[in-house]
Design a protein around this motif. Structure first.
Motif, PDB file in Angstrom:
ATOM      1  N   ARG A  45       0.822  -1.201   0.000  1.00 13.06           N
ATOM      2  CA  ARG A  45       0.000   0.000   0.000  1.00 13.06           C
ATOM      3  C   ARG A  45       0.860   1.257   0.000  1.00 13.06           C
ATOM      4  O   ARG A  45       0.616   2.197  -0.766  1.00 13.06           O
ATOM      5  CB  ARG A  45      -0.919   0.005   1.223  1.00 13.06           C
ATOM      6  CG  ARG A  45      -2.156  -0.852   1.066  1.00 13.06           C
ATOM      7  CD  ARG A  45      -3.236  -0.430   2.031  1.00 13.06           C
ATOM      8  NE  ARG A  45      -3.594   0.973   1.869  1.00 13.06           N
ATOM      9  CZ  ARG A  45      -4.350   1.655   2.734  1.00 13.06           C
ATOM     10  NH1 ARG A  45      -4.825   1.062   3.814  1.00 13.06           N
ATOM     11  NH2 ARG A  45      -4.642   2.920   2.521  1.00 13.06           N
ATOM     12  N   PHE A  46       1.870   1.298   0.850  1.00 13.71           N
ATOM     13  CA  PHE A  46       2.705   2.492   0.955  1.00 13.71           C
ATOM     14  C   PHE A  46       3.424   2.786  -0.355  1.00 13.71           C
ATOM     15  O   PHE A  46       3.480   3.932  -0.810  1.00 13.71           O
ATOM     16  CB  PHE A  46       3.715   2.311   2.090  1.00 13.71           C
ATOM     17  CG  PHE A  46       4.613   3.501   2.317  1.00 13.71           C
ATOM     18  CD1 PHE A  46       4.108   4.689   2.828  1.00 13.71           C
ATOM     19  CD2 PHE A  46       5.973   3.437   2.029  1.00 13.71           C
ATOM     20  CE1 PHE A  46       4.931   5.784   3.051  1.00 13.71           C
ATOM     21  CE2 PHE A  46       6.801   4.526   2.243  1.00 13.71           C
ATOM     22  CZ  PHE A  46       6.275   5.709   2.751  1.00 13.71           C
ATOM     23  N   GLU A  47       3.948   1.747  -0.973  1.00 17.30           N
ATOM     24  CA  GLU A  47       4.719   1.949  -2.207  1.00 17.30           C
ATOM     25  C   GLU A  47       3.818   2.246  -3.399  1.00 17.30           C
ATOM     26  O   GLU A  47       4.269   2.848  -4.375  1.00 17.30           O
ATOM     27  CB  GLU A  47       5.610   0.741  -2.464  1.00 17.30           C
ATOM     28  CG  GLU A  47       6.708   0.599  -1.414  1.00 17.30           C
ATOM     29  CD  GLU A  47       7.691  -0.525  -1.693  1.00 17.30           C
ATOM     30  OE1 GLU A  47       7.430  -1.316  -2.639  1.00 17.30           O
ATOM     31  OE2 GLU A  47       8.706  -0.618  -0.985  1.00 17.30           O
ATOM     32  N   SER A  48       2.550   1.848  -3.345  1.00 14.24           N
ATOM     33  CA  SER A  48       1.640   2.153  -4.445  1.00 14.24           C
ATOM     34  C   SER A  48       0.987   3.526  -4.274  1.00 14.24           C
ATOM     35  O   SER A  48       0.586   4.147  -5.264  1.00 14.24           O
ATOM     36  CB  SER A  48       0.556   1.078  -4.545  1.00 14.24           C
ATOM     37  OG  SER A  48      -0.285   1.087  -3.408  1.00 14.24           O
ATOM     38  N   GLU A  49       0.906   4.007  -3.028  1.00 12.76           N
ATOM     39  CA  GLU A  49       0.231   5.268  -2.765  1.00 12.76           C
ATOM     40  C   GLU A  49       1.178   6.445  -2.579  1.00 12.76           C
ATOM     41  O   GLU A  49       0.734   7.598  -2.510  1.00 12.76           O
ATOM     42  CB  GLU A  49      -0.656   5.118  -1.520  1.00 12.76           C
ATOM     43  CG  GLU A  49      -1.791   4.124  -1.710  1.00 12.76           C
ATOM     44  CD  GLU A  49      -2.592   3.879  -0.435  1.00 12.76           C
ATOM     45  OE1 GLU A  49      -2.598   4.767   0.445  1.00 12.76           O
ATOM     46  OE2 GLU A  49      -3.208   2.801  -0.322  1.00 12.76           O
ATOM     47  N   THR A  50       2.476   6.174  -2.494  1.00 16.23           N
ATOM     48  CA  THR A  50       3.478   7.242  -2.369  1.00 16.23           C
ATOM     49  C   THR A  50       4.644   6.908  -3.300  1.00 16.23           C
ATOM     50  O   THR A  50       4.751   5.773  -3.784  1.00 16.23           O
ATOM     51  CB  THR A  50       4.010   7.364  -0.926  1.00 16.23           C
ATOM     52  OG1 THR A  50       4.944   6.296  -0.673  1.00 16.23           O
ATOM     53  CG2 THR A  50       2.878   7.315   0.103  1.00 16.23           C
ATOM     54  N   PRO A  51       5.548   7.861  -3.537  1.00 17.75           N
ATOM     55  CA  PRO A  51       6.713   7.564  -4.384  1.00 17.75           C
ATOM     56  C   PRO A  51       7.826   6.861  -3.619  1.00 17.75           C
ATOM     57  O   PRO A  51       8.882   6.574  -4.180  1.00 17.75           O
ATOM     58  CB  PRO A  51       7.162   8.960  -4.835  1.00 17.75           C
ATOM     59  CG  PRO A  51       6.739   9.860  -3.730  1.00 17.75           C
ATOM     60  CD  PRO A  51       5.452   9.301  -3.213  1.00 17.75           C
ATOM     61  N   ALA A 316       6.844  11.813   5.013  1.00 14.45           N
ATOM     62  CA  ALA A 316       6.534  10.496   4.443  1.00 14.45           C
ATOM     63  C   ALA A 316       6.171   9.526   5.565  1.00 14.45           C
ATOM     64  O   ALA A 316       5.288   8.670   5.404  1.00 14.45           O
ATOM     65  CB  ALA A 316       7.725   9.975   3.645  1.00 14.45           C
ATOM     66  N   GLY A 317       6.841   9.674   6.710  1.00 14.35           N
ATOM     67  CA  GLY A 317       6.513   8.842   7.867  1.00 14.35           C
ATOM     68  C   GLY A 317       5.084   9.068   8.321  1.00 14.35           C
ATOM     69  O   GLY A 317       4.368   8.127   8.669  1.00 14.35           O
TER      70      GLY A 317
END
Length: 422
Positions: A45-51, A316-317
């Motif tokens: 989820r994190f890698e698909s929703e943020t760069p 980002a955190g």
């Protein structure tokens, strides 16, 4: 006239530019164990929703070892060790200055969570963590025995003691000589502090130290609560309860040798294991009130998500914390790991209810959960907790009355505080 970059160099630079705005964050998640599918879900989820990219760091299983590692990292102000971390509900005040201020990033989330759980994570008006999973003390009872003796789950401690005495005697007369009315955590450790808080708060005796940092423990209601608990030892609770932690209490209850048990939510699924003698016979109720004018007061436990103040990319955190604390991720944590969600809406979720109908019983318990005074007492909370469980142990063992204990505890807490909590 401007010189043009060679085509190969320009292509390389443009390929690199987007990555310059991306970071690899490190999150505390033990991917080598049972949490692996949960960690992988969060990563996806994190890698698909943020760069950004996400890596995991393994943490010790024992909470005290985990805290020691965090403190070592923070002492070095190491911004590369961990960005997003899970913190015990009692660590927020202790670690305050090392946690990134999330207020402006997450304040809109407050209505989604149980109020006392959210407030626990607010230090000097600033949000330092977001609830990740919940824990709270609760009263387990034998449904079959209460039905057999035509009793309802107790609303007050006085009702609990009456029912426990009645059933204990009747079952012993019927040949079950090992039957006890109640088991709880009576050993001198943090678990007893949790039990003492429930007793005192349920009688409206406060929380030892109020949210403003004032020492409030020396009052008649707190003394009455401790005296009441002491009256159980050797009557409806075995004297051996003075050495019980959570697992010792569960062993007695799950073996069928107690009517009531104070414990945490984790014990429920274990009592329902196919090998459990009490499978299908266990109910859950809120911690009883201290008399008709008291309140249900379960000690708040659980884990929170926070961002290191030394993170090189705290924004980002904060985005990762929002993902970790949203309804989808918390539901996934429950379905994969059985972790009680912190978001209130999760308890109405059809998938959650289908997997665990008993969670509906937990919701009222969580709604009334009372935080330990860890946030106002900050780094001195470990000393506060030790003073509390020693005072409780002295009363349970008969070395002090409730009145003596709360007066002595007031003196100790004021000495620990000094001019102010640090």
């Amino acid at each position: 006239m401007k010189k043009l970059l060679p085509a190969a160099l320009a292509a390389t630079l443009f390929a690199v530019l987007p990555a310059a705005h991306a970071d690899t964050l490190k999150m505390a998640c033990n991917i080598s164990g049972a949490m692996k599918p949960y960690c992988e879900h969060v990563k996806q989820r994190f890698e698909s929703e943020t760069p950004h990219k996400l890596e995991f760091i393994e943490m010790p299983a024992a909470s005290d070892e985990k805290l020691a590692l965090y403190q070592q990292i923070f002492a070095a102000k190491d911004g590369g060790a961990v960005d997003v971390l899970s913190v015990d509900v009692i660590w927020v005040g202790l670690l305050d200055k090392h946690l990134y201020d999330l207020t402006d990033k997450v304040k809109d989330l407050e209505p989604a969570f149980f109020p006392n759980n959210w407030k626990n994570n607010v230090v000097n008006g600033r949000v330092k963590a977001v609830p990740g999973q919940l824990d709270a003390g609760m009263l387990y009872y034998r449904k079959d025995l209460l039905e057999k003796y035509k009793e309802q789950p107790p609303k007050t401690w006085e009702e609990m003691a009456r029912i426990a005495t009645k059933i204990q005697k009747a079952e012993r007369d019927a040949g079950l000589k090992n039957m006890w009315g109640l088991v709880f955590q009576g050993k001198a450790y943090e678990g007893l502090s949790c039990d003492v808080l429930e007793w005192v708060a349920s009688y409206n005796g406060g929380t030892f130290v109020d949210p403003a940092g004032n020492v409030t423990v020396n009052n008649p209601k707190a003394a009455k609560a401790l005296n009441t608990a002491a009256s159980w030892v050797g009557t409806i609770a075995p004297k051996g309860v003075m050495g019980y932690q959570e697992e010792e209490s569960r062993a007695v209850f799950q073996n069928g040798d107690a009517v009531f048990m104070r414990n945490w939510p984790y014990a429920y699924l274990l009592t329902q294991d196919k090998s459990s003698p009490v499978k299908g016979k266990v109910g859950v109720a809120p911690i009883p009130m201290g008399g008709e004018d008291g309140q249900h007061a379960a000690t708040l436990g659980g884990w929170q998500w926070a961002v290191s103040a030394y993170s090189k990319n705290p924004e980002a955190g904060a985005k990762l914390v929002r993902i970790l604390s949203d309804a989808e991720t918390q539901k996934r944590a429950f379905l994969l790991l059985g972790i009680p969600p912190a978001r209130m809406e999760s308890y109405q979720d059809a998938e959650v209810q289908a997997k665990a109908p008993y969670l509906a019983e937990f919701k009222d318990v969580f709604a009334n959960a009372v935080p330990r005074p860890s946030t106002p007492t900050r780094s001195q909370f470990p000393k506060v907790s030790k003073a509390v469980f020693n005072a409780g142990y002295d009363v349970l063992s008969g070395r002090a009355t409730g009145e003596q204990a709360v007066a002595d505890l007031e003196d100790k807490l004021k000495r620990i505080k000094g001019r102010e909590w640090k």
